[in-house]
Motif scaffolding. Structure first.
Motif, PDB file in Angstrom:
ATOM      1  N   LEU A  42       0.826  -1.205   0.000  1.00 19.77           N
ATOM      2  CA  LEU A  42       0.000   0.000   0.000  1.00 19.77           C
ATOM      3  C   LEU A  42       0.860   1.255   0.000  1.00 19.77           C
ATOM      4  N   ILE A  43       1.938   1.233   0.783  1.00 20.59           N
ATOM      5  CA  ILE A  43       2.843   2.384   0.804  1.00 20.59           C
ATOM      6  C   ILE A  43       3.456   2.599  -0.570  1.00 20.59           C
ATOM      7  N   GLN A  44       3.854   1.496  -1.229  1.00 12.70           N
ATOM      8  CA  GLN A  44       4.441   1.612  -2.562  1.00 12.70           C
ATOM      9  C   GLN A  44       3.429   2.169  -3.553  1.00 12.70           C
ATOM     10  N   GLN A  45       2.167   1.738  -3.442  1.00 17.26           N
ATOM     11  CA  GLN A  45       1.128   2.272  -4.314  1.00 17.26           C
ATOM     12  C   GLN A  45       0.972   3.778  -4.113  1.00 17.26           C
ATOM     13  N   ALA A  46       0.984   4.202  -2.865  1.00 15.65           N
ATOM     14  CA  ALA A  46       0.850   5.630  -2.573  1.00 15.65           C
ATOM     15  C   ALA A  46       2.036   6.409  -3.108  1.00 15.65           C
ATOM     16  N   LYS A  47       3.236   5.831  -2.977  1.00  9.35           N
ATOM     17  CA  LYS A  47       4.424   6.511  -3.494  1.00  9.35           C
ATOM     18  C   LYS A  47       4.380   6.630  -5.012  1.00  9.35           C
ATOM     19  N   MET A  48       3.902   5.594  -5.675  1.00  8.00           N
ATOM     20  CA  MET A  48       3.810   5.649  -7.129  1.00  8.00           C
ATOM     21  C   MET A  48       2.819   6.720  -7.571  1.00  8.00           C
ATOM     22  N   ALA A  49       1.702   6.834  -6.840  1.00  7.27           N
ATOM     23  CA  ALA A  49       0.729   7.876  -7.161  1.00  7.27           C
ATOM     24  C   ALA A  49       1.343   9.262  -6.981  1.00  7.27           C
ATOM     25  N   ALA A  50       2.110   9.419  -5.900  1.00  8.22           N
ATOM     26  CA  ALA A  50       2.761  10.712  -5.654  1.00  8.22           C
ATOM     27  C   ALA A  50       3.855  10.980  -6.670  1.00  8.22           C
ATOM     28  N   MET A  51       4.488   9.918  -7.178  1.00  5.70           N
ATOM     29  CA  MET A  51       5.570  10.094  -8.134  1.00  5.70           C
ATOM     30  C   MET A  51       5.070  10.769  -9.415  1.00  5.70           C
ATOM     31  N   GLY A  52       3.856  10.403  -9.852  1.00  5.18           N
ATOM     32  CA  GLY A  52       3.293  11.058 -11.019  1.00  5.18           C
ATOM     33  C   GLY A  52       3.151  12.551 -10.798  1.00  5.18           C
ATOM     34  N   GLU A  53       2.740  12.918  -9.583  1.00  6.05           N
ATOM     35  CA  GLU A  53       2.619  14.333  -9.226  1.00  6.05           C
ATOM     36  C   GLU A  53       3.977  15.015  -9.276  1.00  6.05           C
ATOM     37  N   PRO A 162      14.288   9.914   7.407  1.00  4.06           N
ATOM     38  CA  PRO A 162      14.034  11.277   6.919  1.00  4.06           C
ATOM     39  C   PRO A 162      13.271  11.336   5.606  1.00  4.06           C
ATOM     40  N   ASN A 163      13.576  10.440   4.650  1.00  2.00           N
ATOM     41  CA  ASN A 163      12.863  10.475   3.381  1.00  2.00           C
ATOM     42  C   ASN A 163      11.392  10.121   3.555  1.00  2.00           C
ATOM     43  N   ASP A 164      11.118   9.154   4.429  1.00  2.00           N
ATOM     44  CA  ASP A 164       9.723   8.811   4.714  1.00  2.00           C
ATOM     45  C   ASP A 164       9.004   9.994   5.354  1.00  2.00           C
ATOM     46  N   PHE A 165       9.694  10.697   6.244  1.00  2.00           N
ATOM     47  CA  PHE A 165       9.084  11.870   6.880  1.00  2.00           C
ATOM     48  C   PHE A 165       8.750  12.927   5.828  1.00  2.00           C
ATOM     49  N   SER A 166       9.680  13.170   4.892  1.00  2.00           N
ATOM     50  CA  SER A 166       9.409  14.132   3.821  1.00  2.00           C
ATOM     51  C   SER A 166       8.253  13.672   2.951  1.00  2.00           C
ATOM     52  N   GLN A 167       8.164  12.364   2.720  1.00  2.00           N
ATOM     53  CA  GLN A 167       7.054  11.811   1.947  1.00  2.00           C
ATOM     54  C   GLN A 167       5.718  12.074   2.639  1.00  2.00           C
ATOM     55  N   ILE A 168       5.705  11.954   3.961  1.00  2.00           N
ATOM     56  CA  ILE A 168       4.490  12.224   4.732  1.00  2.00           C
ATOM     57  C   ILE A 168       4.108  13.699   4.589  1.00  2.00           C
ATOM     58  N   VAL A 169       5.088  14.586   4.715  1.00  2.00           N
ATOM     59  CA  VAL A 169       4.830  16.017   4.566  1.00  2.00           C
ATOM     60  C   VAL A 169       4.249  16.307   3.181  1.00  2.00           C
ATOM     61  N   LEU A 170       4.847  15.708   2.159  1.00  2.00           N
ATOM     62  CA  LEU A 170       4.350  15.898   0.799  1.00  2.00           C
ATOM     63  C   LEU A 170       2.901  15.452   0.675  1.00  2.00           C
ATOM     64  N   SER A 171       2.556  14.322   1.275  1.00  2.00           N
ATOM     65  CA  SER A 171       1.187  13.822   1.220  1.00  2.00           C
ATOM     66  C   SER A 171       0.216  14.804   1.871  1.00  2.00           C
ATOM     67  N   LEU A 172       0.620  15.390   3.003  1.00  2.00           N
ATOM     68  CA  LEU A 172      -0.244  16.370   3.683  1.00  2.00           C
ATOM     69  C   LEU A 172      -0.424  17.625   2.827  1.00  2.00           C
ATOM     70  N   LEU A 173       0.639  18.067   2.165  1.00  3.83           N
ATOM     71  CA  LEU A 173       0.548  19.238   1.288  1.00  3.83           C
ATOM     72  C   LEU A 173      -0.377  18.960   0.110  1.00  3.83           C
ATOM     73  N   MET A 174      -0.283  17.755  -0.437  1.00  5.68           N
ATOM     74  CA  MET A 174      -1.169  17.379  -1.552  1.00  5.68           C
ATOM     75  C   MET A 174      -2.626  17.357  -1.107  1.00  5.68           C
ATOM     76  N   ASN A 175      -2.876  16.800   0.075  1.00  2.75           N
ATOM     77  CA  ASN A 175      -4.246  16.759   0.593  1.00  2.75           C
ATOM     78  C   ASN A 175      -4.828  18.167   0.726  1.00  2.75           C
ATOM     79  N   ALA A 176      -4.001  19.073   1.277  1.00  4.64           N
ATOM     80  CA  ALA A 176      -4.465  20.452   1.451  1.00  4.64           C
ATOM     81  C   ALA A 176      -4.716  21.095   0.093  1.00  4.64           C
ATOM     82  N   SER A 239       0.824   7.536   5.707  1.00  5.80           N
ATOM     83  CA  SER A 239       1.498   8.395   6.683  1.00  5.80           C
ATOM     84  C   SER A 239       1.470   7.765   8.071  1.00  5.80           C
ATOM     85  N   LYS A 240       0.321   7.248   8.457  1.00  7.29           N
ATOM     86  CA  LYS A 240       0.182   6.609   9.767  1.00  7.29           C
ATOM     87  C   LYS A 240       1.124   5.408   9.879  1.00  7.29           C
ATOM     88  N   THR A 241       1.166   4.575   8.852  1.00 10.76           N
ATOM     89  CA  THR A 241       2.012   3.379   8.872  1.00 10.76           C
ATOM     90  C   THR A 241       3.486   3.747   8.937  1.00 10.76           C
TER      91      THR A 241
END
Length: 279
Positions: A42-53, A162-176, A239-241
């Motif tokens: 699931l995390i990999q799926q989310a990362k792939m979706a964010a990668m397109g962005e 650290p990279n996972d933390f940045s990924q979480i931040v990116l996800s929150l920015l995308m949501n907003a 992000s939670k995971t």
């Protein structure tokens, strides 16, 4: 004779009990492994979706230096016709071209760094991890008229990925960003601030994008649950995971104008340092 038979029955029951315990323990371990594998997928799926962005973001950030290079190249023909090509012209052309190419290379390096997998926990600056995500997403935020106010840029050191933390931040920015666009919010703003407790460093992300229906708040961390038309339902679950893998946690609540999301990671304390610096 009776005592001997009772002892035998008791021993048989004990052995059966132990066998059942071993079977249950094996099944538990198997389920734990399956759940971890599911989370990784699931995390990999989310990362792939964010990668397109992010690829779209790279295209946006490359547009300006590509246009600058195009103008420099087109100027060569005119300079040749007017006899302006000399050593000074070549030096200027080379210098300005290199600057634009370095900007493009830096953007791509940031992208590669952002998606480089974390293999081991390590010390990292929470503010720098946030800045990494902002640098990647800044063009998109600007294009959608979203102002970001990062209130504190200290060097609070955490222990995790650290990279996972940045990924979480990116996800929150995308949501907003998505909430602002879908609800057509005016005067869009995200406020980021960092605070500390005895054990954790917490980054809070507060927006004015309208908030979430209260009855949906309990479901936002479920996989594939989304309240947005184009959402994947993986961002907050991912992000939670990720935070739990760092012994951290995430919380979300409405703040009146929008939502406030807090992500917490362990501080570098005396409990961690012996592990990092064994004697």
């Amino acid at each position: 004779m009776r005592n001997e038979k009772e002892n035998t029955n008791f021993q048989e029951l004990a052995e059966q009990y132990e066998a059942i315990n071993r079977m249950l323990e094996n099944r538990l371990q198997e389920e734990i492994v399956k759940n971890k594998e599911k989370d990784l997928i699931l995390i990999q799926q989310a990362k792939m979706a964010a990668m397109g962005e992010m690829i779209a973001g790279i295209g946006s950030q490359w547009r300006q230096p590509v246009n600058s290079l195009l103008m420099l190249i087109q100027d060569i023909r005119a300079a040749l016709e007017y006899g302006e090509i000399n050593g000074q012209y070549v030096d200027r052309f080379t210098r300005e071209s290199v600057i634009q190419l370095e900007n493009m290379s830096r953007t791509f390096s940031d992208f590669r760094k952002f998606y480089k997998p974390n293999l081991e926990k390590k010390l990292f600056s929470v503010s720098e991890a946030i800045e990494d995500a902002l640098s990647i997403f800044s063009i998109c935020l600007k294009n959608h008229g979203i102002q970001v106010d990062f209130m504190y840029r200290g060097q609070q050191m955490a222990y995790g990925y650290p990279n996972d933390f940045s990924q979480i931040v990116l996800s929150l920015l995308m949501n907003a960003r998505d909430s602002f666009v879908e609800k057509d919010i005016k005067n869009r703003k995200i406020i980021i601030k960092i605070c500390e407790s005895d054990k954790y460093i917490t980054a809070e992300f507060k927006d004015n994008a309208g908030g979430i229906e209260p009855f949906l708040l309990a479901k936002v961390f479920d996989p594939y649950f989304t309240s947005r038309r184009q959402g994947t339902g993986l961002g907050l679950y991912m992000s939670k995971t990720m935070l739990e893998n760092m012994n951290g946690y995430i919380s979300i609540e409405n703040n009146g104008e929008g939502v406030s999301v807090s992500i917490s990671v362990p501080k570098v304390t005396s409990a961690v340092r012996p592990e990092l610096n064994p004697i």
